[in-house]
Scaffold this active site. Sequence first.
Site, short mmCIF file in Angstrom:
data_model
loop_
_atom_site.label_atom_id
_atom_site.label_comp_id
_atom_site.label_asym_id
_atom_site.label_seq_id
_atom_site.Cartn_x
_atom_site.Cartn_y
_atom_site.Cartn_z
N ASP A 13 0.82 -1.17 -0.06
CA ASP A 13 0.08 0.11 -0.03
C ASP A 13 1.12 1.22 0.12
O ASP A 13 0.83 2.01 1.04
CB ASP A 13 -0.92 -0.15 1.28
CG ASP A 13 -0.23 0.13 2.63
OD1 ASP A 13 1.04 -0.51 2.54
OD2 ASP A 13 -0.82 0.41 3.60
N ASP A 18 6.68 1.37 1.90
CA ASP A 18 6.40 0.36 1.02
C ASP A 18 7.40 0.46 -0.23
O ASP A 18 7.85 -0.24 -1.03
CB ASP A 18 5.04 0.25 0.55
CG ASP A 18 4.23 0.21 1.68
OD1 ASP A 18 3.74 -1.02 1.65
OD2 ASP A 18 3.91 0.96 2.41
N ASN A 42 -2.29 2.83 3.51
CA ASN A 42 -1.73 4.24 3.87
C ASN A 42 -2.27 5.29 2.94
O ASN A 42 -2.43 6.41 3.54
CB ASN A 42 -0.23 4.25 3.26
CG ASN A 42 0.81 3.65 4.13
OD1 ASN A 42 0.40 3.48 5.54
ND2 ASN A 42 1.59 2.84 3.71
N THR A 127 3.07 -5.97 2.82
CA THR A 127 3.36 -4.95 3.60
C THR A 127 2.42 -3.89 3.94
O THR A 127 2.46 -2.82 4.17
CB THR A 127 4.74 -4.29 2.88
OG1 THR A 127 4.36 -3.78 1.72
CG2 THR A 127 5.87 -5.16 2.76
N PHE A 169 -0.81 -0.83 12.54
CA PHE A 169 -1.49 -0.27 11.73
C PHE A 169 -2.00 -1.34 10.69
O PHE A 169 -3.03 -1.61 10.36
CB PHE A 169 -0.76 0.96 10.79
CG PHE A 169 -1.65 1.61 9.63
CD1 PHE A 169 -2.82 2.31 9.71
CD2 PHE A 169 -1.54 1.19 8.60
CE1 PHE A 169 -3.38 2.96 8.98
CE2 PHE A 169 -2.28 1.62 7.55
CZ PHE A 169 -3.41 2.66 7.86
N ASN A 170 -1.20 -2.17 9.97
CA ASN A 170 -1.48 -3.13 9.11
C ASN A 170 -2.59 -3.91 9.58
O ASN A 170 -3.72 -4.49 9.10
CB ASN A 170 -0.48 -3.84 8.34
CG ASN A 170 0.46 -3.10 7.57
OD1 ASN A 170 0.09 -1.92 7.04
ND2 ASN A 170 1.79 -3.42 7.26
N HIS A 242 9.87 0.16 8.40
CA HIS A 242 8.75 -1.24 8.64
C HIS A 242 8.87 -1.85 7.43
O HIS A 242 9.26 -3.20 7.72
CB HIS A 242 7.36 -0.59 8.73
CG HIS A 242 7.10 0.43 9.77
ND1 HIS A 242 7.31 0.00 11.36
CD2 HIS A 242 6.82 1.66 9.95
CE1 HIS A 242 6.77 0.83 11.94
NE2 HIS A 242 6.59 2.06 11.33
N ASP A 243 8.44 -1.58 6.55
CA ASP A 243 8.42 -2.42 5.39
C ASP A 243 9.60 -3.04 4.66
O ASP A 243 9.82 -3.93 4.29
CB ASP A 243 7.35 -1.89 4.25
CG ASP A 243 5.95 -1.66 4.61
OD1 ASP A 243 5.69 -2.31 5.78
OD2 ASP A 243 5.35 -0.75 4.05
C1 BDR Z 1 2.88 -0.25 8.59
O1 BDR Z 1 1.87 0.83 8.44
C2 BDR Z 1 2.09 1.51 7.40
O2 BDR Z 1 1.83 2.93 7.51
C3 BDR Z 1 3.58 1.12 6.95
O3 BDR Z 1 3.55 1.33 5.30
C4 BDR Z 1 3.86 -0.14 7.38
O4 BDR Z 1 3.47 -1.15 6.46
C5 BDR Z 1 3.48 -0.07 10.09
O5 BDR Z 1 2.71 -0.25 10.99
CA CA Z 2 2.74 -0.52 4.21
#
Ligand code: BDR
Ligand code: CA
Length: 312
Positions: A13, A18, A42, A127, A169-170, A242-243
């Site tokens: 996303d 990403d 996102n 991701t 979040f994901n 993160h990703d």
């Molecule tokens: C995840 O949430 C999104 O904002 C980032 O792209 C990442 O995949 C982190 O919590």
């Molecule tokens: Ca992401």
Amino acid sequence: MTTPPVPILLDCDPGHDDAIAIVMAHRSPAIRILGITTTCGNATLARTTQNARRILELIGATDIPVAAGMERPLARDLVLGTADGPSGLDGTPWLPEATMPLDPRHAVDFIADTLRDAPEPVTLVPTGPLSNIAMFLLKYPELKPRIARIVLMGGAMFRRSEYITATEFNIFCDPEAAAIVLDSGLDITMVGLDVTMQVLIEEPEFARLARIDTPLARIVHDWLRHYEKLHRGQMGVGGAMHDPLALAAVIDPGLIGTRDAHVAIDLTASHAFGATVADYWGERGLPANVHVASTVDSAGFFDLMFDLLARD
Ligand code: BDR
Ligand code: CA
């Protein structure tokens, strides 16, 4: 003897982080990207799909097909991120809108066709929210053996999220989808906030990035500056990778250490809705379903990222 590249499908996303995962995957000889599927997260699906194609055009990888997927989560209202701005890639207005064609198939069908055609089982690297992967598993359960493993960015076990307490979040975006994926019986590695929040881009890393000084590295630098500013404003720390870390763990599994656990998603209507609850000690009497990333070699990650960016 060189090891053949790992075939992967990236489900994402984009999103600044990403975007960097896509760049790294494309530059790594250890990986072959069979396709990119997009989901809301996102930003809206329309934006994340545009962004995926903008990134591929930027890096000259328009031979990689992009298929758009789920516009909203399986069973709850749409949640959109704020950390990347409304476009999902704010701060890069000079990156033109994409013109490369979009694959006409829905992401779920594209994944199915790709897995069927691949000569060997494929690694899925999600991701973003897990809506596409869950829908794929529901629609095509017979193709599960075509998946080598899933290495996903998501979850928070010991560490709590700054986003909404107890959730990452994901997973929070589509908890029902996450539950379907975790219950699939597939080989799953979760690269969550416990490790990604230890891999923060700060001034020393920005200085290293600036020294690479190629057109692409300069763009990645700009993305990360923007992303880092937003992160610092929201969370008080530098930009968490993160990703890119989830992707890096496919290139070099030694970058993370894992512990096996049974991980359940809180689907009750509580303040912990979407929380990933890990049972490391078998207290629930359920078999482990996830390799949970618990330790990380942050310096090793940045070495890999900068090496990949510096490659010809
Ligand atoms: C995840 O949430 C999104 O904002 C980032 O792209 C990442 O995949 C982190 O919590
Ligand atoms: Ca992401």
